[in-house]
Design a protein around this motif. Structure first.
Motif, short mmCIF file in Angstrom:
data_model
loop_
_atom_site.label_atom_id
_atom_site.label_comp_id
_atom_site.label_asym_id
_atom_site.label_seq_id
_atom_site.Cartn_x
_atom_site.Cartn_y
_atom_site.Cartn_z
N PRO A 55 0.82 -1.20 0.00
CA PRO A 55 0.00 0.00 0.00
C PRO A 55 0.87 1.27 0.00
O PRO A 55 1.94 1.29 0.63
N LEU A 56 0.42 2.28 -0.72
CA LEU A 56 1.16 3.54 -0.82
C LEU A 56 0.22 4.67 -0.43
O LEU A 56 -0.99 4.60 -0.64
N ILE A 57 0.81 5.73 0.09
CA ILE A 57 -0.03 6.83 0.57
C ILE A 57 0.69 8.16 0.37
O ILE A 57 1.92 8.21 0.38
N ARG A 58 -0.08 9.21 0.14
CA ARG A 58 0.48 10.57 0.14
C ARG A 58 -0.64 11.55 0.46
O ARG A 58 -1.78 11.36 0.05
N GLU A 59 -0.31 12.58 1.21
CA GLU A 59 -1.30 13.58 1.62
C GLU A 59 -1.65 14.45 0.42
O GLU A 59 -2.80 14.59 0.04
N PHE A 65 4.83 9.10 -3.26
CA PHE A 65 4.14 8.12 -2.41
C PHE A 65 5.07 7.59 -1.33
O PHE A 65 6.27 7.45 -1.55
#
Ligand code: SF4
Lengths: 120, 307
Positions: A55-59, A65
Motif C-alpha cells: 500500500p502507498l499513501i500521500r497527503e 508516495f
C-alpha cells in the motif's frame, strides 16, 4: 519445474474463454495456449508494467508516495470515505463478483454512489 | 435496459441456432478476438452444420473495421445516428413507409432489404458494443434496440447480447440488479437506492463536481474519462485499488494493491451472456497484496467502526 494448467478461464474480456492452457514455471506464467493476443498479455506479466506490491499513501497529490502497512492504509481510506459528504465508488468491472457484492454493501453503509464501466 | 428488460440466450445457444448474426457498433476481431471463432459466426452448430456458410453476418459500424470487411452486409451508418437507424428498421418492420431516401446514411431500400433478411431468418442474434451507448442517445439507444428485437420476435426468434469489454462488467450489473433493482449508477445518499443516468452516473457527477471523494477499483477512469471529469478527480481524495501503475493511480492519494483475480486468486465472473464462471487461481500472488474482496471487507469493518 514447468507445469501446464488446463481449462483456465481468461480474465480479460467478456467472452471469458474457458479453454486456456497456462504454462507455469516457478510461480511465473511463461506461456499460454488457445488464448488470443490480448488474453495472453493479461496472463504473462507484460514488459514495462509497474506492479504495486504494498500500500502507498500521500497527503498531497504532488508529493511522492510513501509505503505504509495495510492497517494504516485501510484506516486512512475508511476515514476519507466516512468523512466525505458524497463519496463515489467507481470501477468494479475487472474485479470478481464477491468483491462487487461487498462493494455494494460498502456503498450502502457510506451512503455513496456506486457505478461501473457500463455507465454512460 | 431497465425500461423494457431484454431477451437473452447463452452464447452456446446462439452458436447452435443462429443463422443471422448482427454486430452493432462493435469490432470483435479486435476487442473480443475469439468471439467469432468460438461462438456464433465460424464454428459448426447443431443446426448450422456448415458453420459460417449457414449464417448471414451483418455489421453496423461507421468505420470499415476488420469485422465489417468479412460481413455479408456492412451498414456503414453515419456517426451518432444509431437511434435513427434503429427507428427506421422498426418503422419498416411495422409496415410504415419511410419517405426519406436515406436514413443515417443508409439508402431506404437497403433498410427494407435488411428487415426482410431479419424477418426471414430462423434465429437472429444481435450483439451490440458499448459503442452504441457512447453516441448521441446514450442508453436510449439500447432501449430502442431492445424494442427492435421485441418487434422482430413477432416474426422470428431474435436475441440480444451486449458485448462486454472488461471481463466482469456483467457481474457488477447482475449483482447490483439483484441487490438494489438497478444495474449501475446507484446512489445511496438518500438511504435507499436511486437510479437516474445523467444524474447519478459517474461522469455527470464528476463533471458537476458533486462527489467529494472517490474510490476507483478495477477500471481506469484516468485513461477513459473526459477532461473535465478528470480535473475534478484531481481535486478530491482518490483511493485506488489497482495492481498496476495507470493514469488513474497517478492521481491517487492512496493505492491499495490487489491480487489479480483469475490468476493469483479465485473468484466468480459473469460472461457477457450472463453465465457465471469460476475463475481459477494459477499462481501465488506477490507477498503483500490482498484479493479485492478482502480489501473491501477490511474497509467495511473500519467504516463500521467510524460511523
Ligand atoms: S482469450 Fe481473448 S477472447 Fe477469450 S476471454 Fe481472453 S481476451 Fe477475450
Amino acid at each position: 519445474m514447468t507445469k501446464i494448467i488446463r481449462n483456465v478461464v481468461c480474465p480479460f474480456c467478456g467472452c471469458l474463454c474457458d479453454d486456456i492452457e497456462v504454462i507455469v514455471k516457478d510461480n511465473h506464467v511463461i506461456g499460454t495456449r488457445n488464448a488470443c493476443r490480448i488474453g495472453h498479455a493479461k496472463f504473462v506479466h507484460f514488459e514495462g508494467a509497474i506492479r504495486f506490491t504494498e500500500p502507498l499513501i500521500r497527503e498531497d497529490k504532488r508529493d511522492e508516495f510513501k509505503k505504509v502497512d495495510w492497517d494504516t492504509a485501510i484506516e486512512e481510506s475508511a476515514r476519507i470515505l466516512v468523512e466525505a459528504y458524497k463519496p463515489l465508488l467507481y470501477g468494479w468491472s475487472s474485479s470478481e463478483t464477491h468483491a462487487q457484492f461487498k462493494g455494494i454493501e460498502l456503498a450502502e453503509l457510506l451512503g455513496a454512489v456506486i457505478d461501473n464501466t457500463a455507465t454512460v | 435496459m431497465q425500461d423494457s428488460g431484454y431477451p437473452v440466450a447463452t452464447l452456446a445457444e446462439a452458436t447452435h441456432r443462429a443463422d443471422l448474426v448482427i454486430y452493432w457498433a462493435c469490432n470483435p476481431i479486435h476487442a473480443h478476438p475469439r468471439h467469432m471463432t468460438r461462438y456464433p459466426v465460424f464454428p459448426r452448430g447443431f443446426f448450422r452444420e456448415r458453420g459460417r456458410k449457414d449464417r448471414t453476418l451483418i455489421v453496423v459500424d461507421p468505420r470499415k473495421t476488420d469485422t465489417a470487411k468479412i460481413a455479408d452486409i456492412h451498414l456503414q451508418i453515419e456517426q451518432h445516428k444509431d437511434y435513427e437507424l434503429i427507428s427506421a428498421l422498426r418503422a419498416a418492420l411495422n409496415g410504415l413507409t419511410i419517405e426519406a431516401d436515406k436514413v443515417a446514411g443508409i439508402p431506404t431500400e437497403v433498410i427494407y432489404q435488411v428487415v426482410d433478411t431479419c424477418k426471414s431468418a430462423q434465429y437472429g442474434a444481435l450483439f451490440f458494443g458499448m459503442g452504441i451507448t457512447m453516441t448521441r442517445g446514450k442508453h436510449r439507444n439500447i432501449d430502442n434496440a431492445i424494442r427492435l428485437v421485441i418487434d422482430l420476435n413477432r416474426y422470428t426468434k431474435f436475441i440480444l447480447t451486449p458485448m462486454r469489454g472488461h471481463y466482469n462488467v456483467n457481474g457488477f450489473n447482475q449483482v447490483a440488479s439483484w441487490i438494489t433493482g438497478y444495474s449501475y449508477a446507484i446512489d445511496f445518499s438518500r438511504g435507499y437506492p436511486v437510479y437516474n443516468p445523467g444524474e447519478t452516473s459517474t461522469i455527470n457527477l464528476l463533471k458537476r463536481g458533486e462527489v467529494d471523494a472517490m474510490l476507483n477499483i478495477a477500471a481506469d477512469a484516468g485513461a477513459h474519462f473526459p477532461q473535465k471529469a478528470i480535473e475534478h478527480i484531481a481535486k478530491i481524495p482518490l483511493i485506488c485499488i489497482e495492481p498496476h501503475k495507470t493514469p488513474t493511480t497517478e492521481l491517487a492519494n492512496i493505492i491499495l494493491p490487489p491480487a489479480l483475480a483469475g490468476i493469483e486468486c479465485d473468484g466468480i465472473a459473469y460472461r457477457m451472456d450472463g453465465v457465471p464462471i469460476e475463475l481459477k487461481k494459477i499462481i501465488e500472488p506477490p507477498e503483500g497484496v490482498l484479493p479485492d474482496r478482502e480489501i473491501i471487507e477490511r474497509l467495511i469493518k473500519k467504516v463500521k467502526e467510524y460511523l
